[in-house]
Design a protein around this motif. Structure first.
Motif, mmCIF file in Angstrom:
data_model
loop_
_atom_site.group_PDB
_atom_site.id
_atom_site.type_symbol
_atom_site.label_atom_id
_atom_site.label_comp_id
_atom_site.label_asym_id
_atom_site.label_seq_id
_atom_site.Cartn_x
_atom_site.Cartn_y
_atom_site.Cartn_z
ATOM 1 N N ARG A 124 0.848 -1.201 0.000
ATOM 2 C CA ARG A 124 0.000 0.000 0.000
ATOM 3 C C ARG A 124 0.871 1.235 0.000
ATOM 4 O O ARG A 124 1.736 1.400 0.862
ATOM 5 C CB ARG A 124 -0.861 0.006 1.265
ATOM 6 C CG ARG A 124 -1.974 1.028 1.248
ATOM 7 C CD ARG A 124 -2.179 1.711 2.583
ATOM 8 N NE ARG A 124 -1.074 2.625 2.849
ATOM 9 C CZ ARG A 124 -0.990 3.854 2.324
ATOM 10 N NH1 ARG A 124 -1.925 4.322 1.562
ATOM 11 N NH2 ARG A 124 0.071 4.627 2.571
ATOM 12 N N ASP A 174 -8.798 5.843 -4.995
ATOM 13 C CA ASP A 174 -7.807 4.788 -4.719
ATOM 14 C C ASP A 174 -7.968 3.658 -5.734
ATOM 15 O O ASP A 174 -9.084 3.323 -6.132
ATOM 16 C CB ASP A 174 -8.012 4.224 -3.309
ATOM 17 C CG ASP A 174 -7.667 5.225 -2.233
ATOM 18 O OD1 ASP A 174 -8.234 6.323 -2.233
ATOM 19 O OD2 ASP A 174 -6.841 4.893 -1.371
ATOM 20 N N HIS A 189 -11.428 11.712 1.743
ATOM 21 C CA HIS A 189 -11.468 13.168 1.923
ATOM 22 C C HIS A 189 -10.043 13.702 2.009
ATOM 23 O O HIS A 189 -9.166 13.048 2.581
ATOM 24 C CB HIS A 189 -12.246 13.535 3.194
ATOM 25 C CG HIS A 189 -12.656 14.975 3.199
ATOM 26 N ND1 HIS A 189 -11.800 15.986 3.558
ATOM 27 C CD2 HIS A 189 -13.811 15.582 2.830
ATOM 28 C CE1 HIS A 189 -12.414 17.149 3.434
ATOM 29 N NE2 HIS A 189 -13.643 16.922 2.989
ATOM 30 N N LEU A 192 -7.652 13.690 5.057
ATOM 31 C CA LEU A 192 -6.779 12.541 5.394
ATOM 32 C C LEU A 192 -5.316 12.836 5.083
ATOM 33 O O LEU A 192 -4.421 12.231 5.669
ATOM 34 C CB LEU A 192 -7.209 11.294 4.600
ATOM 35 C CG LEU A 192 -8.261 10.386 5.202
ATOM 36 C CD1 LEU A 192 -8.599 9.281 4.213
ATOM 37 C CD2 LEU A 192 -7.814 9.798 6.537
ATOM 38 N N GLY A 199 -2.377 7.934 5.448
ATOM 39 C CA GLY A 199 -2.091 6.769 4.607
ATOM 40 C C GLY A 199 -1.566 5.598 5.430
ATOM 41 O O GLY A 199 -1.970 4.447 5.246
ATOM 42 N N THR A 233 -12.219 4.995 4.177
ATOM 43 C CA THR A 233 -12.517 6.265 3.508
ATOM 44 C C THR A 233 -13.969 6.704 3.723
ATOM 45 O O THR A 233 -14.257 7.898 3.718
ATOM 46 C CB THR A 233 -12.191 6.196 2.006
ATOM 47 O OG1 THR A 233 -12.880 5.087 1.414
ATOM 48 C CG2 THR A 233 -10.700 6.043 1.770
HETATM 49 N N1 LIG Z 1 -7.567 14.618 -2.355
HETATM 50 C C1 LIG Z 1 -8.167 13.574 -1.777
HETATM 51 N N2 LIG Z 1 -9.507 13.480 -1.767
HETATM 52 C C2 LIG Z 1 -10.119 12.453 -1.178
HETATM 53 N N3 LIG Z 1 -9.468 11.453 -0.546
HETATM 54 C C3 LIG Z 1 -8.136 11.485 -0.540
HETATM 55 C C4 LIG Z 1 -7.413 12.530 -1.159
HETATM 56 N N4 LIG Z 1 -6.096 12.279 -0.997
HETATM 57 C C5 LIG Z 1 -6.010 11.136 -0.311
HETATM 58 N N5 LIG Z 1 -7.227 10.658 -0.025
HETATM 59 C C6 LIG Z 1 -7.538 9.473 0.768
HETATM 60 O O1 LIG Z 1 -6.634 9.424 1.840
HETATM 61 C C7 LIG Z 1 -6.040 8.133 1.964
HETATM 62 C C8 LIG Z 1 -4.576 8.306 2.315
HETATM 63 O O2 LIG Z 1 -3.952 8.819 1.163
HETATM 64 P P1 LIG Z 1 -2.598 9.597 1.164
HETATM 65 O O3 LIG Z 1 -2.345 9.955 -0.241
HETATM 66 O O4 LIG Z 1 -2.608 10.657 2.189
HETATM 67 O O5 LIG Z 1 -1.637 8.397 1.611
HETATM 68 P P2 LIG Z 1 -0.095 8.469 1.872
HETATM 69 O O6 LIG Z 1 0.538 9.425 0.934
HETATM 70 O O7 LIG Z 1 0.462 7.131 1.987
HETATM 71 O O8 LIG Z 1 -0.153 9.154 3.303
HETATM 72 P P3 LIG Z 1 0.983 9.177 4.470
HETATM 73 O O9 LIG Z 1 1.860 10.339 4.107
HETATM 74 O O10 LIG Z 1 0.193 9.406 5.715
HETATM 75 O O11 LIG Z 1 1.694 7.884 4.426
HETATM 76 C C9 LIG Z 1 -6.259 7.476 0.623
HETATM 77 O O12 LIG Z 1 -6.475 6.102 0.798
HETATM 78 C C10 LIG Z 1 -7.410 8.221 -0.010
HETATM 79 O O13 LIG Z 1 -8.593 7.487 0.051
#
Ligand SMILES: Nc1ncnc2c1ncn2[C@@H]1O[C@H](COP(=O)(O)OP(=O)(O)OP(=O)(O)O)[C@@H](O)[C@H]1O
Ligand SMILES: Cc1ncsc1CCO
Ligand SMILES: [Mg+2]
Length: 272
Positions: A124, A174, A189, A192, A199, A233
């Protein structure tokens, strides 16, 4: 048995998670440890941050699921991660790899390459990380994603086929794939991305949900990986509606994970 993800079977997995209270071993980064444990507890799982060598391996043999997140990979934790991944692989414990900033930073990139030998059940990450891990690109600018999940779709499919893992790419929509079937989850959203662990904690939830399905059924593994994203989500969307900003979002998110019911998951799901 092959299980396709429907809102109803994601909802059913949430109910089973609450009943079975899976023990989720987390070897994760120093930034998100507390938030990750709270997310698991809110959903009804049991977190255990067992991440030192000589404890990590034996524990992975008895845990329901394991998360290995390489966000702050100190030397001792790197050894514990390799030990846990090897033991999870040997014991058939499902385990999730979150390749934080792999492709950009050398220590964790080498570590992730070694960890892949132990066949994660799911991988992931954000699009840059998935592209880097699939060696189709050089990664983005670090911990945050710079590409959309669709731009990583080919890399994700390649990575899934070459490792046997289900691959979940995070973003606005996703994308979750096993290399032949792809599920898209449009719930979520942007808040997050404004709290640490948005993530990372999803990786732990994914390990929890994977513990509920047959490890020898690729369709069930793909569905469980996507179900984890869906449950998570949907809770985030409901939390955001009550939040004034990142601080109150984090609080509402834990509350929504705790109170989320199967009917709401089925009702709110936006799958493609
Ligand atoms: N712009 C957005 N709109 C809606 N949902 C979002 C958006 N960006 C991310 N998400 C949701 O937030 C979740 C986490 O995504 P994110 O891209 O923040 O992960 P990540 O980069 O691995 O985060 P981290 O830096 O915490 O490891 C995703 O699974 C997604 O469903
Ligand atoms: C901010 C940060 N730095 C290393 S890991 C991490 C948490 C988000 O991945
Ligand atoms: Mg991340």
């Amino acid at each position: 048995m092959t299980v396709r993800l429907t809102p109803e079977n994601a909802a059913h997995l949430l109910e089973r998670l609450r009943e079975s209270q899976p023990l989720v071993q987390c070897l994760t980064n120093a930034v998100v440890t507390n938030f990750t444990a709270n997310v698991l507890l809110a959903l009804g799982a049991a977190p255990a941050m067992v991440d030192v060598p000589t404890e990590a391996g034996p524990f992975a043999g008895i845990a329901s699921g394991v998360l290995v997140n390489v966000g702050t990979p100190h030397a001792e934790q790197r050894n514990a991660m390799l030990e846990a991944a090897a033991a999870a692989h040997a014991a058939g414990t499902p385990w999730v790899l979150d390749p934080v900033a792999v492709g950009v930073l050398p220590v964790r990139t080498g570590l992730a390459r070694e960890l892949l030998h132990f066949r994660p059940t799911a991988i992931r990450g954000n699009p840059s990380e998935i592209i880097a891990l699939a060696q189709l690109g050089t990664g983005g600018r670090g911990v945050d994603a710079t590409d959309s999940p669709e731009s990583a779709a080919d890399a994700a499919a390649l990575l899934a086929r070459s490792t046997g893992a289900s691959v979940a790419v995070s973003g606005v929509v996703d994308l979750i794939t096993d290399g032949s079937h792809t599920i898209r989850v449009a719930n979520g959203h942007a808040l997050l991305t404004r709290v640490t662990g948005g993530g990372c904690a999803l990786g732990a939830v994914t390990a929890a949900v994977l513990s509920l399905v047959d490890p020898d059924d690729p369709g069930a593994i793909l569905a469980a990986t996507a179900a984890a994203t869906l449950v998570y989500t949907v809770a985030a969307e409901l939390a955001a509606a009550d939040a004034a900003g990142p601080g109150s979002f984090a609080v509402h998110f834990l509350d929504r994970l705790h109170s989320l019911d199967a009917a709401t998951v089925a009702d709110q799901a936006r799958l493609a």
